[in-house]
Design a protein around this motif. Structure first.
Motif, PDB file in Angstrom:
ATOM      1  N   ALA A  42      -2.842  -1.752   8.139  1.00  0.00           N
ATOM      2  CA  ALA A  42      -1.844  -1.180   9.051  1.00  0.00           C
ATOM      3  C   ALA A  42      -0.839  -0.324   8.278  1.00  0.00           C
ATOM      4  O   ALA A  42      -0.444   0.749   8.736  1.00  0.00           O
ATOM      5  CB  ALA A  42      -1.126  -2.285   9.809  1.00  0.00           C
ATOM      6  N   VAL A  43      -0.430  -0.776   7.088  1.00  0.00           N
ATOM      7  CA  VAL A  43       0.498   0.001   6.265  1.00  0.00           C
ATOM      8  C   VAL A  43      -0.172   1.292   5.802  1.00  0.00           C
ATOM      9  O   VAL A  43       0.429   2.368   5.827  1.00  0.00           O
ATOM     10  CB  VAL A  43       0.981  -0.822   5.052  1.00  0.00           C
ATOM     11  N   LEU A  44      -1.428   1.214   5.385  1.00  0.00           N
ATOM     12  CA  LEU A  44      -2.147   2.403   4.936  1.00  0.00           C
ATOM     13  C   LEU A  44      -2.310   3.422   6.059  1.00  0.00           C
ATOM     14  O   LEU A  44      -2.257   4.626   5.821  1.00  0.00           O
ATOM     15  CB  LEU A  44      -3.511   2.022   4.375  1.00  0.00           C
ATOM     16  N   ARG A  45      -2.483   2.950   7.277  1.00  0.00           N
ATOM     17  CA  ARG A  45      -2.639   3.860   8.413  1.00  0.00           C
ATOM     18  C   ARG A  45      -1.363   4.628   8.708  1.00  0.00           C
ATOM     19  O   ARG A  45      -1.400   5.682   9.337  1.00  0.00           O
ATOM     20  CB  ARG A  45      -3.080   3.091   9.651  1.00  0.00           C
ATOM     21  N   GLU A  46      -0.223   4.114   8.270  1.00  0.00           N
ATOM     22  CA  GLU A  46       1.054   4.783   8.503  1.00  0.00           C
ATOM     23  C   GLU A  46       1.313   5.919   7.516  1.00  0.00           C
ATOM     24  O   GLU A  46       2.206   6.735   7.736  1.00  0.00           O
ATOM     25  CB  GLU A  46       2.193   3.773   8.424  1.00  0.00           C
ATOM     26  N   LEU A  47       0.551   5.995   6.428  1.00  0.00           N
ATOM     27  CA  LEU A  47       0.765   7.027   5.424  1.00  0.00           C
ATOM     28  C   LEU A  47       0.359   8.395   5.958  1.00  0.00           C
ATOM     29  O   LEU A  47      -0.624   8.529   6.679  1.00  0.00           O
ATOM     30  CB  LEU A  47      -0.027   6.707   4.160  1.00  0.00           C
ATOM     31  N   ASP A  48       1.124   9.402   5.578  1.00  0.00           N
ATOM     32  CA  ASP A  48       0.851  10.763   6.020  1.00  0.00           C
ATOM     33  C   ASP A  48       0.145  11.522   4.898  1.00  0.00           C
ATOM     34  O   ASP A  48       0.719  11.778   3.851  1.00  0.00           O
ATOM     35  CB  ASP A  48       2.164  11.462   6.383  1.00  0.00           C
ATOM     36  N   PHE A  49      -1.093  11.870   5.115  1.00  0.00           N
ATOM     37  CA  PHE A  49      -1.882  12.603   4.130  1.00  0.00           C
ATOM     38  C   PHE A  49      -2.126  14.044   4.561  1.00  0.00           C
ATOM     39  O   PHE A  49      -3.091  14.677   4.132  1.00  0.00           O
ATOM     40  CB  PHE A  49      -3.235  11.910   3.913  1.00  0.00           C
ATOM     41  N   ALA A  50      -1.250  14.586   5.384  1.00  0.00           N
ATOM     42  CA  ALA A  50      -1.458  15.921   5.947  1.00  0.00           C
ATOM     43  C   ALA A  50      -1.583  17.006   4.880  1.00  0.00           C
ATOM     44  O   ALA A  50      -2.358  17.941   5.039  1.00  0.00           O
ATOM     45  CB  ALA A  50      -0.330  16.258   6.901  1.00  0.00           C
ATOM     46  N   ASP A  51      -0.832  16.906   3.776  1.00  0.00           N
ATOM     47  CA  ASP A  51      -0.865  17.967   2.767  1.00  0.00           C
ATOM     48  C   ASP A  51      -1.798  17.657   1.597  1.00  0.00           C
ATOM     49  O   ASP A  51      -1.828  18.382   0.614  1.00  0.00           O
ATOM     50  CB  ASP A  51       0.547  18.244   2.256  1.00  0.00           C
ATOM     51  N   VAL A  52      -2.588  16.599   1.695  1.00  0.00           N
ATOM     52  CA  VAL A  52      -3.504  16.225   0.629  1.00  0.00           C
ATOM     53  C   VAL A  52      -4.882  16.824   0.941  1.00  0.00           C
ATOM     54  O   VAL A  52      -5.424  16.612   2.018  1.00  0.00           O
ATOM     55  CB  VAL A  52      -3.617  14.690   0.514  1.00  0.00           C
ATOM     56  N   ALA A  57     -12.563  18.921  -2.307  1.00  0.00           N
ATOM     57  CA  ALA A  57     -11.866  20.045  -2.924  1.00  0.00           C
ATOM     58  C   ALA A  57     -11.581  19.787  -4.405  1.00  0.00           C
ATOM     59  O   ALA A  57     -11.237  20.703  -5.142  1.00  0.00           O
ATOM     60  CB  ALA A  57     -10.551  20.320  -2.201  1.00  0.00           C
ATOM     61  N   TYR A  58     -11.744  18.568  -4.870  1.00  0.00           N
ATOM     62  CA  TYR A  58     -11.448  18.207  -6.257  1.00  0.00           C
ATOM     63  C   TYR A  58     -12.615  18.588  -7.159  1.00  0.00           C
ATOM     64  O   TYR A  58     -13.764  18.302  -6.858  1.00  0.00           O
ATOM     65  CB  TYR A  58     -11.180  16.705  -6.355  1.00  0.00           C
TER      66      TYR A  58
END
Length: 69
Positions: A42-52, A57-58
């Protein structure tokens, strides 16, 4: 924690549904671990990865090593 936590009886039911034999003395421990995992997810789902950028791409050989940490 979430408002709906897995009970020991539900843990036993889900284990049986998955075809796993879960001894009665393990029901509470399995339910506690499942609830903890649910909390972490649940905590991980709250993280914002929009700019990652996505992993595709790596490029491993293209990183620059400048000695800074």
């Amino acid at each position: 924690m979430s408002a709906i936590e897995l009970t020991p009886a539900e843990a036993a039911r889900w284990a049986a549904r998955a075809g796993l034999v879960l001894p009665a003395e393990r029901h509470a421990a399995v339910a506690a671990v499942a609830n903890h995992i649910q909390c972490v997810v649940a905590v991980l789902r709250e993280l914002d990865f929009a700019d990652v950028p996505p992993a595709s791409a790596y490029r491993a050989g293209e990183e620059k090593h400048d000695g800074a940490v």
